[in-house]
Design a protein around this motif. Structure first.
Motif, short mmCIF file in Angstrom:
data_model
loop_
_atom_site.label_atom_id
_atom_site.label_comp_id
_atom_site.label_asym_id
_atom_site.label_seq_id
_atom_site.Cartn_x
_atom_site.Cartn_y
_atom_site.Cartn_z
N LEU A 1 0.83 -1.20 0.00
CA LEU A 1 0.00 0.00 0.00
C LEU A 1 0.87 1.25 0.00
O LEU A 1 0.60 2.21 -0.74
CB LEU A 1 -0.93 0.00 1.22
N ILE A 2 1.93 1.24 0.80
CA ILE A 2 2.86 2.39 0.84
C ILE A 2 3.51 2.58 -0.53
O ILE A 2 3.56 3.70 -1.05
CB ILE A 2 3.91 2.21 1.96
N ASN A 3 3.99 1.47 -1.12
CA ASN A 3 4.62 1.56 -2.44
C ASN A 3 3.64 2.04 -3.50
O ASN A 3 3.97 2.88 -4.34
CB ASN A 3 5.22 0.21 -2.84
N SER A 4 2.42 1.50 -3.45
CA SER A 4 1.41 1.89 -4.42
C SER A 4 1.05 3.37 -4.26
O SER A 4 0.94 4.10 -5.26
CB SER A 4 0.16 1.02 -4.23
N THR A 5 0.89 3.79 -3.02
CA THR A 5 0.57 5.20 -2.76
C THR A 5 1.73 6.09 -3.21
O THR A 5 1.51 7.16 -3.80
CB THR A 5 0.30 5.41 -1.26
N SER A 6 2.96 5.65 -2.96
CA SER A 6 4.13 6.42 -3.37
C SER A 6 4.17 6.55 -4.89
O SER A 6 4.42 7.64 -5.43
CB SER A 6 5.39 5.74 -2.85
N LYS A 7 3.93 5.44 -5.60
CA LYS A 7 3.92 5.47 -7.05
C LYS A 7 2.81 6.38 -7.56
O LYS A 7 3.01 7.15 -8.52
CB LYS A 7 3.76 4.07 -7.62
N THR A 8 1.64 6.30 -6.94
CA THR A 8 0.51 7.14 -7.36
C THR A 8 0.84 8.61 -7.14
O THR A 8 0.56 9.45 -8.01
CB THR A 8 -0.76 6.75 -6.57
N LEU A 9 1.44 8.92 -5.99
CA LEU A 9 1.83 10.30 -5.72
C LEU A 9 2.88 10.77 -6.72
O LEU A 9 2.83 11.92 -7.19
CB LEU A 9 2.36 10.44 -4.29
N GLU A 10 3.82 9.89 -7.05
CA GLU A 10 4.85 10.25 -8.03
C GLU A 10 4.22 10.50 -9.40
O GLU A 10 4.57 11.47 -10.09
CB GLU A 10 5.88 9.13 -8.11
N GLN A 11 3.28 9.64 -9.78
CA GLN A 11 2.59 9.83 -11.07
C GLN A 11 1.80 11.14 -11.07
O GLN A 11 1.80 11.86 -12.07
CB GLN A 11 1.67 8.65 -11.36
N LEU A 12 1.12 11.41 -9.94
CA LEU A 12 0.36 12.66 -9.85
C LEU A 12 1.30 13.86 -9.92
O LEU A 12 0.97 14.88 -10.57
CB LEU A 12 -0.45 12.70 -8.55
N GLU A 13 2.45 13.76 -9.29
CA GLU A 13 3.43 14.85 -9.34
C GLU A 13 3.93 15.06 -10.77
O GLU A 13 4.02 16.20 -11.25
CB GLU A 13 4.61 14.54 -8.40
N ASN A 14 4.22 13.92 -11.45
CA ASN A 14 4.65 14.02 -12.85
C ASN A 14 3.55 14.62 -13.73
O ASN A 14 3.81 15.47 -14.59
CB ASN A 14 5.06 12.65 -13.39
N TYR A 15 2.32 14.18 -13.52
CA TYR A 15 1.19 14.70 -14.29
C TYR A 15 1.02 16.20 -14.04
O TYR A 15 0.79 16.98 -14.96
CB TYR A 15 -0.08 13.94 -13.92
N LYS A 16 1.17 16.59 -12.76
CA LYS A 16 1.06 18.01 -12.41
C LYS A 16 2.15 18.81 -13.12
O LYS A 16 1.88 19.87 -13.71
CB LYS A 16 1.17 18.18 -10.88
N ASN A 17 3.39 18.29 -13.08
CA ASN A 17 4.50 18.99 -13.73
C ASN A 17 4.28 19.08 -15.24
O ASN A 17 4.55 20.12 -15.86
CB ASN A 17 5.83 18.31 -13.41
N GLU A 18 3.81 17.97 -15.82
CA GLU A 18 3.54 17.98 -17.26
C GLU A 18 2.43 18.98 -17.59
O GLU A 18 2.51 19.70 -18.60
CB GLU A 18 3.14 16.58 -17.74
N THR A 19 1.42 19.02 -16.75
CA THR A 19 0.32 19.96 -16.97
C THR A 19 0.82 21.39 -16.86
O THR A 19 0.46 22.25 -17.68
CB THR A 19 -0.82 19.71 -15.94
N ILE A 20 1.65 21.64 -15.85
CA ILE A 20 2.21 22.99 -15.68
C ILE A 20 3.06 23.36 -16.89
O ILE A 20 2.94 24.47 -17.42
CB ILE A 20 3.02 23.08 -14.37
N GLN A 21 3.92 22.43 -17.36
CA GLN A 21 4.76 22.70 -18.53
C GLN A 21 3.90 22.94 -19.77
O GLN A 21 4.18 23.83 -20.57
CB GLN A 21 5.74 21.55 -18.77
N PHE A 22 2.84 22.12 -19.91
CA PHE A 22 1.95 22.29 -21.05
C PHE A 22 1.27 23.65 -21.02
O PHE A 22 1.21 24.35 -22.04
CB PHE A 22 0.91 21.15 -21.07
#
Length: 184
Positions: free
Chosen positions: A110-131
């Motif tokens: 659960l910790i690993n899954s949550t960490s991966k999800t948070l990392e993906q959300l962070e990447n998505y946020k950064n991509e959205t900001i760059q876009f």
């Protein structure tokens, strides 16, 4: 009736030497009667009493033997139950240990899954900001280009007169003509 009683009483006073008669002394006759009755009971009842006592003894021995067998069976069942209890306790300990390790594994997953999800959300946020930044930059460039183009057109229109305008057009036509000849 008194005559019959008198005859027994008179018989009691006869001398006992060599004759047969009734003894009217109650204490001595009871002892004799009891000893005779006991002797007869012992002689004839000895077999019956012995059989009764033997039967009772056999029933008691059978009861003791059955009790010992039941006790042995109960002890055996108790040992089996104790062995099953030990086995169940061992299995319960294993389930408990496995349960704790499974809980720990699930927690880590659960910790690993949550960490991966948070990392993906962070990447998505950064991509959205760059876009969005790129989109804003492109809009600003387009507006600047449009304004520069309007300014350049306005300046050209103000600087050009008809004669300069006609020369530019003919120069462009000549240039297009020479390009056509090169391509042919």
């Amino acid at each position: 009736m008194k005559n019959v009683t008198d005859s027994f009483v008179s018989l009691g006073h006869w001398p006992s030497a060599g004759s047969f008669g009734f003894n009217t002394d109650i204490l001595s006759t009871n002892l004799i009667n009891l000893s005779v009755v006991l002797g007869v009971l012992i002689f004839f009842g000895k077999g019956v009493l012995s059989d009764l006592l033997d039967n009772r003894k056999q029933r008691i021995l059978n009861t003791i033997r059955n009790s010992e067998e039941l006790r042995g069976g109960a002890i055996e069942q108790l040992e089996k139950a104790r062995a099953r209890l030990r086995k169940v306790e061992i299995e319960a300990d294993q389930f408990r240990i496995n349960g704790y390790s499974e809980i720990e594994r699930e927690r880590l997953n659960l910790i690993n899954s949550t960490s991966k999800t948070l990392e993906q959300l962070e990447n998505y946020k950064n991509e959205t900001i760059q876009f969005e930044q790129q989109k804003a930059i492109n809009q600003v460039r387009q507006r600047v280009f449009q304004q520069a183009l309007r300014g350049a057109l306005g300046r050209l229109n103000s600087c050009l007169n008809n004669e300069l305008h006609l020369r530019t057009i003919s120069a462009n036509i000549n240039m297009l003509g020479s390009m056509k000849e090169i391509n042919d």
